[in-house]
Design an enzyme around this catalytic site. Structure first.
Site, mmCIF file in Angstrom:
data_model
loop_
_atom_site.group_PDB
_atom_site.id
_atom_site.type_symbol
_atom_site.label_atom_id
_atom_site.label_comp_id
_atom_site.label_asym_id
_atom_site.label_seq_id
_atom_site.Cartn_x
_atom_site.Cartn_y
_atom_site.Cartn_z
ATOM 1 N N THR A 79 134.021 63.704 -27.956
ATOM 2 C CA THR A 79 133.574 64.374 -29.184
ATOM 3 C C THR A 79 134.610 63.477 -30.223
ATOM 4 O O THR A 79 134.091 63.139 -31.248
ATOM 5 C CB THR A 79 133.825 65.615 -29.044
ATOM 6 O OG1 THR A 79 132.710 66.232 -28.297
ATOM 7 C CG2 THR A 79 133.533 66.260 -30.412
ATOM 8 N N SER A 212 134.566 59.738 -21.636
ATOM 9 C CA SER A 212 135.133 60.909 -21.420
ATOM 10 C C SER A 212 135.525 61.244 -19.970
ATOM 11 O O SER A 212 134.713 60.937 -18.977
ATOM 12 C CB SER A 212 134.129 62.068 -21.855
ATOM 13 O OG SER A 212 134.612 63.244 -21.728
ATOM 14 N N GLY A 213 136.647 61.856 -19.538
ATOM 15 C CA GLY A 213 137.159 62.166 -18.323
ATOM 16 C C GLY A 213 136.289 63.042 -17.368
ATOM 17 O O GLY A 213 135.911 62.721 -16.328
ATOM 18 N N HIS A 214 135.555 64.011 -18.153
ATOM 19 C CA HIS A 214 135.085 65.151 -17.431
ATOM 20 C C HIS A 214 133.720 64.659 -16.873
ATOM 21 O O HIS A 214 132.874 65.445 -16.204
ATOM 22 C CB HIS A 214 135.213 66.524 -18.015
ATOM 23 C CG HIS A 214 134.175 66.669 -19.015
ATOM 24 N ND1 HIS A 214 133.076 67.437 -19.063
ATOM 25 C CD2 HIS A 214 134.253 66.364 -20.174
ATOM 26 C CE1 HIS A 214 132.456 67.289 -20.054
ATOM 27 N NE2 HIS A 214 133.429 66.850 -21.147
ATOM 28 N N THR A 253 151.606 64.547 -28.881
ATOM 29 C CA THR A 253 152.040 64.238 -27.703
ATOM 30 C C THR A 253 151.037 63.972 -26.582
ATOM 31 O O THR A 253 150.124 64.630 -26.471
ATOM 32 C CB THR A 253 152.943 65.544 -27.168
ATOM 33 O OG1 THR A 253 153.989 65.623 -28.272
ATOM 34 C CG2 THR A 253 153.591 65.007 -25.726
ATOM 35 N N CYS A 339 124.752 71.021 -24.339
ATOM 36 C CA CYS A 339 125.339 71.491 -25.586
ATOM 37 C C CYS A 339 124.276 72.013 -26.453
ATOM 38 O O CYS A 339 124.525 72.577 -27.365
ATOM 39 C CB CYS A 339 125.816 70.409 -26.288
ATOM 40 S SG CYS A 339 126.877 69.370 -25.500
HETATM 41 C C1 LIG Z 1 126.422 61.490 -24.720
HETATM 42 C C2 LIG Z 1 127.562 62.440 -24.959
HETATM 43 N N1 LIG Z 1 128.454 62.189 -26.081
HETATM 44 C C3 LIG Z 1 129.527 62.858 -26.047
HETATM 45 C C4 LIG Z 1 129.774 64.076 -25.426
HETATM 46 C C5 LIG Z 1 130.922 64.947 -25.613
HETATM 47 O O1 LIG Z 1 131.751 64.636 -24.780
HETATM 48 P P1 LIG Z 1 133.301 65.461 -24.544
HETATM 49 O O2 LIG Z 1 132.745 66.846 -23.881
HETATM 50 O O3 LIG Z 1 134.153 64.722 -23.883
HETATM 51 O O4 LIG Z 1 133.697 65.985 -25.993
HETATM 52 C C6 LIG Z 1 128.740 64.546 -24.436
HETATM 53 C C7 LIG Z 1 129.043 65.459 -23.543
HETATM 54 O O5 LIG Z 1 128.135 66.243 -23.224
HETATM 55 C C8 LIG Z 1 127.667 63.448 -24.017
HETATM 56 O O6 LIG Z 1 127.002 63.549 -23.072
#
Ligand SMILES: Cc1ncc(COP(=O)(O)O)c(C=O)c1O
Length: 415
Positions: A79, A212-214, A253, A339
């Site tokens: 994000t 993104s890490g997760h 940081t 989401c």
């Molecule tokens: C395509 C996409 N973009 C952005 C995001 C947001 O990522 P983060 O959770 O690392 O902010 C997601 C998470 O669902 C995603 O699937």
């Protein structure tokens, strides 16, 4: 088919988030305790140890996507990376100063993640023109589709690499080449792609890339933005100011433990990427075959082949989506994107593909991962078939469909 019941609940929602790989956790642990230094502390060994760890992680992230380590900015996740890339590039390359209109044209797609759409909306309020194109019915976006809407004042194109709800992926190298030919900055939200598919930002013509890490067995709350330094040298304006960390692009940081975890996660993804993809593709094919053989009026959404191997999105006609999810509580899946599943709106991604509201409501996104087993898939497949059949037994519309009545032609009386 195995007869064993796997341990419940079963997690099939890896597109929402992945468990942290124990090897990632192991790599992170010392940085919470013994090596807790601030990488900005330049005059003692605690700071140096933390800085070394961040440098090593930066290299690992860069290696996974074919970048130079100087091109990696650590963030809190995709994000933030998307916001930094989109707002940062738009404001840098704006044709007119803030407060004026016609500041420049931005192109994106209506089935992007909200973390792209909302920054675009914000920029629209701030004097930029935004064009959101429709994807094809199979979910893909091609070079020609972008070319058709490019204008003289286009400054930025942002197209996701792979979609989070349907897994369909786009012609990123070709779109990037087009943007380079036209001198337009090209960003891709590669959150769902990186770590699963080979990526080389140089040959794939990407200028800015979010990850993104997760989503790749790393920790939550950490990610990165790749910013190209050569041909062209891409510049962005920072969103956050303060201590000047991350070469001034992202003050604050560094999240050392998270960054170490992200680095380790990238290394692990690179190691087994091809074999993992093959294994998951076999499991997905098995699940899709099982379900579509057993159930009629069922549709797999997205492109048949240009699709991430671990993800499938299936719509079941004559089934109410929420009832289906309730019947399948022991299997963690998504009824749309993670989401948007808090709201009962039909998925805007499926709507963008032309899937009707009813089918969009009754769709499941099933996404497998590193520890998904064949037993789990057999079990999930059986349970889905059982649940859909049970719900259809209660559906007068399904009975009518079986009697050959076209229910789309029925005129319902209103009382
Ligand atoms: C395509 C996409 N973009 C952005 C995001 C947001 O990522 P983060 O959770 O690392 O902010 C997601 C998470 O669902 C995603 O699937």
């Amino acid at each position: 088919m195995s007869n064993t019941t796997p341990k419940l609940p079963i997690y099939l929602d890896h597109a929402a988030t992945t468990p942290c790989d124990p090897r990632v956790v192991q790599a992170m642990l010392p940085y919470f305790t013994e090596m807790f230094g601030n990488p900005g502390s330049r005059n003692h060994s605690f700071g140096w140890a933390a800085e070394d760890a961040v440098t090593k992680a930066r290299q690992r992230v860069a290696d996974l996507i074919g970048a130079d380590s100087k091109e990696i900015i650590f963030t809190s996740g995709s994000t933030e990376s998307n916001n930094l890339a989109i707002k940062g590039a738009a404001n840098m390359y704006a044709k007119k100063p803030a407060g004026q209109s016609n500041r420049g044209h931005i192109i994106s797609v209506i089935h992007e993640h909200k973390a792209v759409l909302d920054p675009c909306k914000r920029l629209e309020k701030e004097g930029f023109d935004v064009t959101l194109i429709d994807p094809k019915a199979d979910g893909t976006v091609t070079r020609e589709m972008i070319e058709a809407v490019i204008r003289d004042d286009t400054i930025l194109v942002t197209v996701m690499w792979a979609n989070n709800e349907i897994g369909t992926f786009n012609e990123i190298p070709q779109i990037g080449e087009l943007c380079h030919d036209k001198g337009i900055i090209f960003h891709t939200d590669a959150t769902q792609w990186v770590g699963k598919m080979p990526t080389n930002v140089k040959t794939d013509n990407v200028d800015l890339l979010s990850l993104s890490g997760h989503k790749m067995y790393g920790p939550k709350g950490v990610g990165a933005l790749y910013v190209r330094r050569r041909r062209p040298r891409v510049r962005i304006i920072a969103l956050q100011e303060g201590g000047g960390q991350e070469r001034g692009f992202r003050a604050g940081t560094a999240n050392v433990t998270g960054i170490v975890g992200l680095g380790k996660a990238c290394e692990l993804c690179a190691q087994d990427m091809d074999s993992e993809r093959e294994r998951l593709l076999k499991l997905r094919t098995k699940l899709e075959t099982m379900v579509t053989d057993a159930l009629d009026v069922t549709q797999i959404n997205g492109h048949p082949t240009k699709r991430l191997a671990h993800l499938t999105n299936i719509s079941f006609g004559f089934v109410e989506g929420e009832s289906l999810m309730m019947a399948l509580k022991e299997i963690a899946m998504s009824s749309g994107s993670a989401c948007t599943s808090a709201s009962l709106e039909p998925s805007y991604v499926l709507k963008a593909l032309g899937v009707g509201d009813d089918l969009a409501h009754s769709s499941l996104r099933i996404s497998m991962g590193r520890w998904t087993t064949e037993e789990q898939i057999d079990y999930a497949g059986e349970k889905i078939i059982e649940a859909v059949n049970k719900l259809r037994d209660l559906s007068p519309l399904y009975d009518m469909h079986n009697e050959g009545i076209d229910i789309t032609k029925i005129e319902w009386a209103a009382h």
